[in-house]
Design a protein around this motif. Sequence first.
Motif, PDB file in Angstrom:
ATOM      1  N   THR A 192      23.743   2.400 -14.635  1.00  6.94           N
ATOM      2  CA  THR A 192      23.155   2.553 -16.073  1.00  6.94           C
ATOM      3  C   THR A 192      25.149   2.671 -16.790  1.00  6.94           C
ATOM      4  O   THR A 192      24.325   2.430 -18.163  1.00  6.94           O
ATOM      5  CB  THR A 192      22.349   3.111 -16.362  1.00  6.94           C
ATOM      6  OG1 THR A 192      22.174   4.783 -16.010  1.00  6.94           O
ATOM      7  CG2 THR A 192      20.715   2.808 -15.676  1.00  6.94           C
ATOM      8  N   SER A 242      12.342   3.192  -9.840  1.00 10.15           N
ATOM      9  CA  SER A 242      11.064   3.304  -9.297  1.00 10.15           C
ATOM     10  C   SER A 242      11.282   3.763  -8.341  1.00 10.15           C
ATOM     11  O   SER A 242       9.892   4.540  -7.841  1.00 10.15           O
ATOM     12  CB  SER A 242      10.397   1.581  -9.176  1.00 10.15           C
ATOM     13  OG  SER A 242       9.446   1.111  -8.107  1.00 10.15           O
ATOM     14  N   SER A 300      16.806  -4.810 -21.199  1.00  9.35           N
ATOM     15  CA  SER A 300      15.901  -6.121 -20.972  1.00  9.35           C
ATOM     16  C   SER A 300      15.303  -6.812 -21.688  1.00  9.35           C
ATOM     17  O   SER A 300      15.986  -7.945 -21.862  1.00  9.35           O
ATOM     18  CB  SER A 300      14.809  -5.816 -19.833  1.00  9.35           C
ATOM     19  OG  SER A 300      13.717  -6.458 -19.542  1.00  9.35           O
ATOM     20  N   GLN A 313      17.818  -5.352 -13.296  1.00  4.73           N
ATOM     21  CA  GLN A 313      17.017  -5.705 -11.659  1.00  4.73           C
ATOM     22  C   GLN A 313      17.428  -3.614 -11.098  1.00  4.73           C
ATOM     23  O   GLN A 313      15.950  -3.288 -10.688  1.00  4.73           O
ATOM     24  CB  GLN A 313      17.319  -6.216 -11.125  1.00  4.73           C
ATOM     25  CG  GLN A 313      16.012  -7.482 -11.706  1.00  4.73           C
ATOM     26  CD  GLN A 313      15.549  -8.973 -11.267  1.00  4.73           C
ATOM     27  OE1 GLN A 313      17.661  -9.507 -10.729  1.00  4.73           O
ATOM     28  NE2 GLN A 313      14.788  -9.117 -11.084  1.00  4.73           N
ATOM     29  N   GLU A 314      18.761  -4.036 -10.986  1.00  2.67           N
ATOM     30  CA  GLU A 314      18.732  -2.735  -9.783  1.00  2.67           C
ATOM     31  C   GLU A 314      18.558  -1.032 -10.858  1.00  2.67           C
ATOM     32  O   GLU A 314      17.868  -0.361  -9.992  1.00  2.67           O
ATOM     33  CB  GLU A 314      20.439  -2.752  -9.804  1.00  2.67           C
ATOM     34  CG  GLU A 314      21.146  -1.566  -9.248  1.00  2.67           C
ATOM     35  CD  GLU A 314      22.358  -1.598  -8.426  1.00  2.67           C
ATOM     36  OE1 GLU A 314      22.471  -1.390  -7.251  1.00  2.67           O
ATOM     37  OE2 GLU A 314      22.830  -2.158  -8.973  1.00  2.67           O
ATOM     38  N   ASP A 359      21.207  -7.659 -17.664  1.00  5.75           N
ATOM     39  CA  ASP A 359      20.832  -7.165 -15.929  1.00  5.75           C
ATOM     40  C   ASP A 359      20.446  -6.371 -15.264  1.00  5.75           C
ATOM     41  O   ASP A 359      21.472  -5.179 -15.971  1.00  5.75           O
ATOM     42  CB  ASP A 359      21.206  -8.167 -14.787  1.00  5.75           C
ATOM     43  CG  ASP A 359      20.774  -7.594 -13.805  1.00  5.75           C
ATOM     44  OD1 ASP A 359      19.595  -7.567 -13.799  1.00  5.75           O
ATOM     45  OD2 ASP A 359      21.609  -8.744 -13.271  1.00  5.75           O
ATOM     46  N   LEU A 393      16.254  -0.236 -12.733  1.00 10.16           N
ATOM     47  CA  LEU A 393      14.676  -0.234 -13.066  1.00 10.16           C
ATOM     48  C   LEU A 393      14.231   0.005 -11.976  1.00 10.16           C
ATOM     49  O   LEU A 393      13.410   0.480 -11.186  1.00 10.16           O
ATOM     50  CB  LEU A 393      13.711  -1.395 -13.290  1.00 10.16           C
ATOM     51  CG  LEU A 393      14.580  -2.059 -14.331  1.00 10.16           C
ATOM     52  CD1 LEU A 393      13.175  -3.138 -15.317  1.00 10.16           C
ATOM     53  CD2 LEU A 393      13.521  -0.721 -15.724  1.00 10.16           C
ATOM     54  N   LEU A 394      15.166  -0.273 -10.668  1.00 11.19           N
ATOM     55  CA  LEU A 394      15.107  -0.591  -8.717  1.00 11.19           C
ATOM     56  C   LEU A 394      15.264   1.230  -9.519  1.00 11.19           C
ATOM     57  O   LEU A 394      14.156   1.733  -7.679  1.00 11.19           O
ATOM     58  CB  LEU A 394      15.510  -1.272  -7.954  1.00 11.19           C
ATOM     59  CG  LEU A 394      15.738  -1.191  -6.718  1.00 11.19           C
ATOM     60  CD1 LEU A 394      13.626  -1.585  -6.483  1.00 11.19           C
ATOM     61  CD2 LEU A 394      15.874  -2.445  -5.466  1.00 11.19           C
ATOM     62  N   GLU A 448      14.312   5.471 -18.874  1.00  8.48           N
ATOM     63  CA  GLU A 448      14.543   4.342 -18.710  1.00  8.48           C
ATOM     64  C   GLU A 448      14.121   3.735 -19.800  1.00  8.48           C
ATOM     65  O   GLU A 448      14.162   2.497 -20.018  1.00  8.48           O
ATOM     66  CB  GLU A 448      13.474   4.120 -17.841  1.00  8.48           C
ATOM     67  CG  GLU A 448      11.703   3.243 -17.905  1.00  8.48           C
ATOM     68  CD  GLU A 448      10.792   3.604 -16.847  1.00  8.48           C
ATOM     69  OE1 GLU A 448      10.060   2.536 -16.165  1.00  8.48           O
ATOM     70  OE2 GLU A 448      10.304   5.105 -17.082  1.00  8.48           O
TER      71      GLU A 448
END
Length: 167
Positions: free
Chosen positions: A116, A91, A77, A84-85, A82, A87-88, A70
């Motif tokens: 990652t 989550s 970021s 987003q995927e 990019d 970080l999704l 993370e």
Amino acid sequence: RGDIGDSPMPDKDDLKKARKACEGSAFKKAVDLLAAVESAADQAHVERLKSKEVESAQMSRISSTVVTLEPDLMEASNYGMDVQEGLLFVSHTRAALARKDIVNAAKFARRLSEVTEPMKKDLDKARIDRGVIKKVEDVKCGKCGKEALYSFPNSRRKCLECGHTFS
């Protein structure tokens, strides 16, 4: 001990049938076959988790994956990458852990690692370009022997050749 959420190998015949169905454009059949394979793997994973030792080890590896990756995603970021995927998946992994759904948390953590991994070289390049990490001259990596060590501000060092990190 394997990777996060390792489960027994799915039935190779079922995988072959799914591949053949996909190649024959029988997509619904392929999806159904793959869903059955996934369901069987999930059930085997649930069985393995009945051992508190296995459950504890899995939770530890899953949590470690999130805690390790993370911050890298957040840093990337900040550099305009990019993420987003990734970080999704962070989550989703956290939510599954909160529900004590270790099977899905393991799946999400594994996907987090997969998305990652390709970003790591770009992140290291961005760190070098911005002066966040600096080359350590005339010092070889203890693991691969290459002169590719870089130093972070927190005294951590990383070999950009093999990825070995140490303090």
